[in-house]
Design an enzyme around this catalytic site. Sequence first.
Site, PDB file in Angstrom:
ATOM      1  N   ARG A 160     107.063  20.884  30.117  1.00 20.61           N
ATOM      2  CA  ARG A 160     106.399  19.572  30.043  1.00 20.61           C
ATOM      3  C   ARG A 160     105.756  19.289  31.399  1.00 20.61           C
ATOM      4  NH1 ARG A 160     110.951  18.771  26.733  1.00 20.61           N
ATOM      5  NH2 ARG A 160     110.343  18.236  24.611  1.00 20.61           N
TER       6      ARG A 160
ATOM      7  N   HIS B  66     104.722  18.999  38.548  1.00 23.68           N
ATOM      8  CA  HIS B  66     105.388  20.281  38.356  1.00 23.68           C
ATOM      9  C   HIS B  66     104.368  21.401  38.314  1.00 23.68           C
ATOM     10  CE1 HIS B  66     108.568  17.582  37.321  1.00 23.68           C
ATOM     11  NE2 HIS B  66     107.946  17.174  36.234  1.00 23.68           N
TER      12      HIS B  66
ATOM     13  N   TYR C  78     109.371  25.044  33.462  1.00 28.57           N
ATOM     14  CA  TYR C  78     109.454  23.838  32.637  1.00 28.57           C
ATOM     15  C   TYR C  78     108.169  23.618  31.856  1.00 28.57           C
ATOM     16  CZ  TYR C  78     110.840  19.105  31.363  1.00 28.57           C
ATOM     17  OH  TYR C  78     111.193  17.975  30.667  1.00 28.57           O
TER      18      TYR C  78
ATOM     19  N   ASP D 188     111.426  15.385  34.861  1.00 26.63           N
ATOM     20  CA  ASP D 188     110.340  14.484  34.484  1.00 26.63           C
ATOM     21  C   ASP D 188     110.905  13.094  34.225  1.00 26.63           C
ATOM     22  OD1 ASP D 188     111.694  14.790  32.118  1.00 26.63           O
ATOM     23  OD2 ASP D 188     110.057  15.742  31.024  1.00 26.63           O
TER      24      ASP D 188
ATOM     25  N   GLU E  80     120.773  18.687  29.763  1.00 25.33           N
ATOM     26  CA  GLU E  80     120.519  18.187  28.407  1.00 25.33           C
ATOM     27  C   GLU E  80     121.100  19.051  27.300  1.00 25.33           C
ATOM     28  OE1 GLU E  80     116.668  16.676  30.396  1.00 25.33           O
ATOM     29  OE2 GLU E  80     118.021  18.337  30.643  1.00 25.33           O
TER      30      GLU E  80
ATOM     31  N   GLU F 101     111.553  11.484  31.438  1.00 24.46           N
ATOM     32  CA  GLU F 101     112.622  11.450  30.441  1.00 24.46           C
ATOM     33  C   GLU F 101     113.918  12.016  31.014  1.00 24.46           C
ATOM     34  OE1 GLU F 101     112.521  10.052  27.320  1.00 24.46           O
ATOM     35  OE2 GLU F 101     110.608   9.304  28.054  1.00 24.46           O
TER      36      GLU F 101
ATOM     37  N   ASP G 183     116.203  17.327  33.114  1.00 22.86           N
ATOM     38  CA  ASP G 183     114.846  17.839  33.309  1.00 22.86           C
ATOM     39  C   ASP G 183     114.085  17.087  34.403  1.00 22.86           C
ATOM     40  OD1 ASP G 183     115.137  19.789  31.426  1.00 22.86           O
ATOM     41  OD2 ASP G 183     114.196  18.662  29.805  1.00 22.86           O
TER      42      ASP G 183
END
Length: 867
Positions: free
Chosen positions: A295, A340, A293, A82, A7, A84, A80
């Site tokens: 989130r 996670h 991470y 997740d 990203e 998103e 990432d």
Amino acid sequence: MQLVIVESPAKAKTIEKYLGKDYKVLASYGHVRDLPPKDGSVRPDEGFEMDWELYGDKQRQVKAITDAAKEADRLILATDPDREGEAISWHVKELLAKRRALPKDVQRVTFNAITKETVTKAMTQPRELDQDLIDAYLARRALDYLFGFTLSPVLWRKLPGAKSAGRVQSVALRLIVDREREIEAFTPQEYWSVTAQMAHDGTDFTTRLVTFDGQKLDRLSIGDEGTALRAKAAVENGAFRVETVETKPHKRNPQPPFTTSTLQQEAARKLGFSASQTMRVAQTLYEAGAITYMRTDGVQMDPSAISAARAAITERFSGHYLPEKPRHYETKAKNAQEAHEAIRPTDFTKDRYGSGDEGRLYDLIFKRAMASQMASAALERTTVTLRDGTGQHELRATGQVVKFPGFLAVYEEGQDNKSDDDDSGLLPFMKSGDMPAKKDVNAEQHFTQPPPRYSEASLVKRLEELGIGRPSTYAATIQVIKDRNYVRTEKNRFFAEESGRLLTSFLERFFQRYVAYEFTAGMEDELDDVSGGRQEWKALLEAFWRDFKPKSDEVMEKKPSEVTEALDEFLSDYLFPPKADGSDPRLCPKCGEGRLSLRGGRYGAFVACSNYPECKFTRKFAQPGGSADGGGDDEALGKDPETGLEIVRRTGRFGPYIQLGEGKEAKRASIPKDIDELTLEWGIKLLSLPRTIGPHPETGNEITASIGRYGPYLAHDGKYARLRNTAEVFETGMNAAVSMLADAANRGGAGARTKAEPIKVLGAHPTSAGEIKVMAGRYGPYVTDGTTNATLPRDQKPEDLTAEQAIALIDAKAAKGPVKGKKKAPAKKAAPKKAAPKKDGDAKTAAKKPAAKKAPAKKAAKKEAAE
């Protein structure tokens, strides 16, 4: 060559170092596509087909990815770990496929931390894209689009002043409004406490009266001053001896390492960070490889991390601080996925990282993670009961002693609302029969307090408890309701604004189901079922749309007056509460005949008299109760010496103003806030504006002074200069005016106004530390941190821009480097002149003449473009 997509550019730079020369790592700068902000982007009648549009500022980056993909043997999507991140990878893959640039070998890798070991290991364990996560993203994105783009037009037409509604943001706003209602409905209750200051063996301590006249007391038992004074006298006159001393051991266990929501809560309590600021700083730490991470809703740590934490504890403390077995945690949060790890340092040998906000947040994360694997704290709680000779009255003292600090040596969790009962003080050693000295006795009056307004920390906590939204979206959700001015913050507490309260009332009245806490939480459960492969995403959307669309159509068909009447009834108790004297709360306080009711206007809702236009009483929506100080009483200042008409001070729904005359011919002027006492002289001055100072000595055109939307100012030939206060409007002379206008023009360039005010301020940039501002530029709105300016995409409203979006735009622009000046094209050599024809009427000459005239025009055009 192997192409890796992540990203952010910072993440790309770090990972490329780990992977070596055979890998090229490019950043997508977040999402590359989104649904166009217009009707029809999601089409329910076509099986919820969606149109996707490339972000305007991502053209160059997507081209770079496309060009690299054409030369790559393998595409590795490493966004990432997740939903998103999975969606970004899916978008990149779809785009490359459409452009016929997708390599045959496409793989997905994820890692929870950006360290060399983690990244290189992940590259050896690729997988396919997770279609369930992609479906969950599609469902959530379509759901939010359908909710917002269906409901917002209803608001714009039926509720003046409303800006937008959202599936989660409207429920978060309702929480704040509901708390405001609780506070307004709260009735304080009087109670008294009786305490005695005592001393024993040279140590002072405090006792509380817990039994009076043989009756055990709770907090509200003594409810009046008379009883309190009798109780105080009983303590003063009594001889109190120690009856019992009770000592109990007590253990406190550490909290688990941070999740997204607990990090936001604790950073708000201890560091004063907003949720968006916390996530911004955590993102920087993650991309630098300092933390895992950020989130996540999991509370567990990797076994290797637990071992590293235990080793760090052993190194820093004695063996007593290390429990025999590692601690394992399970989340209690509703809807937790635990996909996670918890948020933790990537290296427990580093107890510090970075400086400023990064250093402070890292310190918090490090200490919380280390404390989570430490021994429990051992405390001893002592309760001493003292009784007087009659046996009818008892005092009690409590104290707490830390016998072994355990994890408290490193970290103690903060609290949103601390209790008034403090039992942490030290007590002297006492035994039964001792008679401590009585030094003073006090009876204090108290009143019960309403529930506290939400802070960011407590709002995030409540949202998580209810299972509303996802922790990773809380920062953006809170930012939206702030940006829409539905709420304001004072001393880190949320207050519902007039517009937020009205919007919530509208949604509760007409869309009750969709702002219900249970419905929104249930929708999160269904979305989690989609991500887990237990539900089909289009079936979820179908069920939602089947009920929601008819409801929105029904409300859209209502007349604005019908909506206002329904809200008038719904808000009756708030706008027109019963009066103490029993009179009609809707009776107009000005004319004494008309009835007050809610009205809708161009700029929002207000309360007005039914006898309009004969009676012009109005009151702001946010002034409940119907008292005259809401704005209906006129005050005559005196007569205007020129017209002989009365100058009257009035209050309208936009604030106080003065008026000369009546009807269409009336002159009006707002009353500036810096006028302390409004007199007839001030009224005459304000109504006379604009004031002509005189002709400018250079241009001969008039210079005027007046008061506008943004305050007092000077004007001349379309150029402006700001004045400091209202008095300067009437006192500034020609010399000062010319100087101010010149200074304003010099600061902003030719034809400039005074320094432009930002449309929005979004805090400090995490890297440059410059203040991020959204500005109105000559060629459209842009965002800047003082160093880099980035133009906003055409479909982005400047007032809706979030801090995260602003940072992404600035970083993307900075990554491209400074704009290089265009080189002017070398001037073409003039063609050799041909001999002029002898005959003017020569057909060839006539045909060539226009061509000869075009050359200078082309050069001028090129020069203009270069400038």
